[in-house]
Design a protein around this motif. Structure first.
Motif, short mmCIF file in Angstrom:
data_model
loop_
_atom_site.label_atom_id
_atom_site.label_comp_id
_atom_site.label_asym_id
_atom_site.label_seq_id
_atom_site.Cartn_x
_atom_site.Cartn_y
_atom_site.Cartn_z
N VAL A 50 0.84 -1.20 0.00
CA VAL A 50 0.00 0.00 0.00
C VAL A 50 0.87 1.25 0.00
N LEU A 51 1.95 1.25 0.80
CA LEU A 51 2.86 2.39 0.85
C LEU A 51 3.54 2.60 -0.50
N GLU A 52 3.98 1.51 -1.12
CA GLU A 52 4.62 1.62 -2.43
C GLU A 52 3.66 2.19 -3.48
N GLN A 53 2.42 1.75 -3.44
CA GLN A 53 1.42 2.28 -4.38
C GLN A 53 1.18 3.76 -4.14
N ALA A 54 1.06 4.15 -2.87
CA ALA A 54 0.82 5.55 -2.55
C ALA A 54 2.01 6.41 -2.96
N THR A 55 3.22 5.90 -2.76
CA THR A 55 4.42 6.63 -3.14
C THR A 55 4.49 6.80 -4.66
N ALA A 56 4.22 5.72 -5.38
CA ALA A 56 4.23 5.80 -6.85
C ALA A 56 3.16 6.77 -7.34
N ARG A 57 1.98 6.74 -6.71
CA ARG A 57 0.91 7.65 -7.09
C ARG A 57 1.32 9.11 -6.83
N TYR A 58 1.95 9.36 -5.67
CA TYR A 58 2.39 10.71 -5.32
C TYR A 58 3.39 11.23 -6.34
N TYR A 59 4.44 10.44 -6.61
CA TYR A 59 5.46 10.90 -7.54
C TYR A 59 4.96 10.92 -8.97
N GLY A 60 3.97 10.10 -9.28
CA GLY A 60 3.39 10.15 -10.62
C GLY A 60 2.60 11.41 -10.88
N ARG A 61 2.08 12.00 -9.81
CA ARG A 61 1.26 13.22 -9.94
C ARG A 61 2.01 14.49 -9.56
N ALA A 62 3.18 14.36 -8.94
CA ALA A 62 3.91 15.53 -8.44
C ALA A 62 4.52 16.33 -9.59
N SER A 63 4.60 17.62 -9.38
CA SER A 63 5.26 18.48 -10.37
C SER A 63 6.77 18.28 -10.26
N GLN A 64 7.47 18.67 -11.28
CA GLN A 64 8.94 18.57 -11.26
C GLN A 64 9.50 19.43 -10.14
N GLU A 65 8.87 20.56 -9.87
CA GLU A 65 9.31 21.44 -8.79
C GLU A 65 9.21 20.72 -7.44
N ALA A 66 8.12 20.02 -7.21
CA ALA A 66 7.94 19.29 -5.96
C ALA A 66 8.96 18.15 -5.84
N ILE A 67 9.23 17.46 -6.93
CA ILE A 67 10.22 16.37 -6.92
C ILE A 67 11.61 16.93 -6.65
N ASP A 68 11.94 18.06 -7.28
CA ASP A 68 13.24 18.69 -7.03
C ASP A 68 13.37 19.09 -5.56
N GLU A 69 12.30 19.62 -4.99
CA GLU A 69 12.32 20.01 -3.57
C GLU A 69 12.52 18.78 -2.69
N GLU A 70 11.82 17.69 -2.98
CA GLU A 70 11.98 16.43 -2.23
C GLU A 70 13.42 15.94 -2.31
N ASN A 71 14.00 15.98 -3.52
CA ASN A 71 15.39 15.55 -3.70
C ASN A 71 16.36 16.43 -2.93
N GLY A 72 16.10 17.72 -2.89
CA GLY A 72 16.93 18.64 -2.12
C GLY A 72 16.88 18.36 -0.63
N LEU A 73 15.67 18.09 -0.12
CA LEU A 73 15.52 17.75 1.29
C LEU A 73 16.23 16.45 1.62
N ALA A 74 16.12 15.48 0.73
CA ALA A 74 16.78 14.19 0.95
C ALA A 74 18.30 14.36 0.97
N ALA A 75 18.83 15.17 0.06
CA ALA A 75 20.28 15.41 0.03
C ALA A 75 20.74 16.13 1.29
N ALA A 76 19.96 17.10 1.75
CA ALA A 76 20.31 17.83 2.98
C ALA A 76 20.29 16.90 4.18
N PHE A 77 19.30 16.05 4.25
CA PHE A 77 19.22 15.09 5.35
C PHE A 77 20.40 14.12 5.31
#
Length: 88
Positions: A50-77
C-alpha cells in the motif's frame, strides 16, 4: 494481555507444514503463535504494498518542482545524518 479469539478451521497440508516448521525452528511456541507470525508477516507485506502504491501515485502526480524540492531535502538530510549520534 489482549483477549485471544478462538479459531477452528482446516488448512492445507502445506500450510500446516509451514506452521509446524515455525514451531520447530523456535520462532513460535505453538500453532497459535505460528498463525500470529504468519498474519503479522502478511500485514507487513500488505502495508508495504500500500505504501509503495501511494508513493508511486504521489510521484506520478507531483510536479517537477515538488520532486526537485523532495530531492533537495533528501540530500540535505543525507549530508547531516552522518553527524548525528543517536546514542549521545
Amino acid at each position: 494481555m489482549t483477549r485471544r479469539m478462538k479459531l477452528s478451521t482446516t488448512i492445507s497440508p502445506e500450510g500446516y507444514t509451514l506452521l509446524r516448521s515455525l514451531i520447530r525452528s523456535g520462532k513460535a511456541e505453538n500453532l497459535a503463535q505460528a498463525v500470529d507470525l504468519v498474519l503479522a508477516e502478511f500485514r507487513r507485506v500488505e502495508n508495504r504494498r500500500v505504501l509503495e502504491q501511494a508513493t508511486a501515485r504521489y510521484y506520478g502526480r507531483a510536479s517537477q518542482e515538488a520532486i526537485d524540492e523532495e530531492n533537495g531535502l533528501a540530500a540535505a538530510f543525507e549530508s547531516t545524518a552522518s553527524e548525528i549520534n543517536a546514542d549521545e
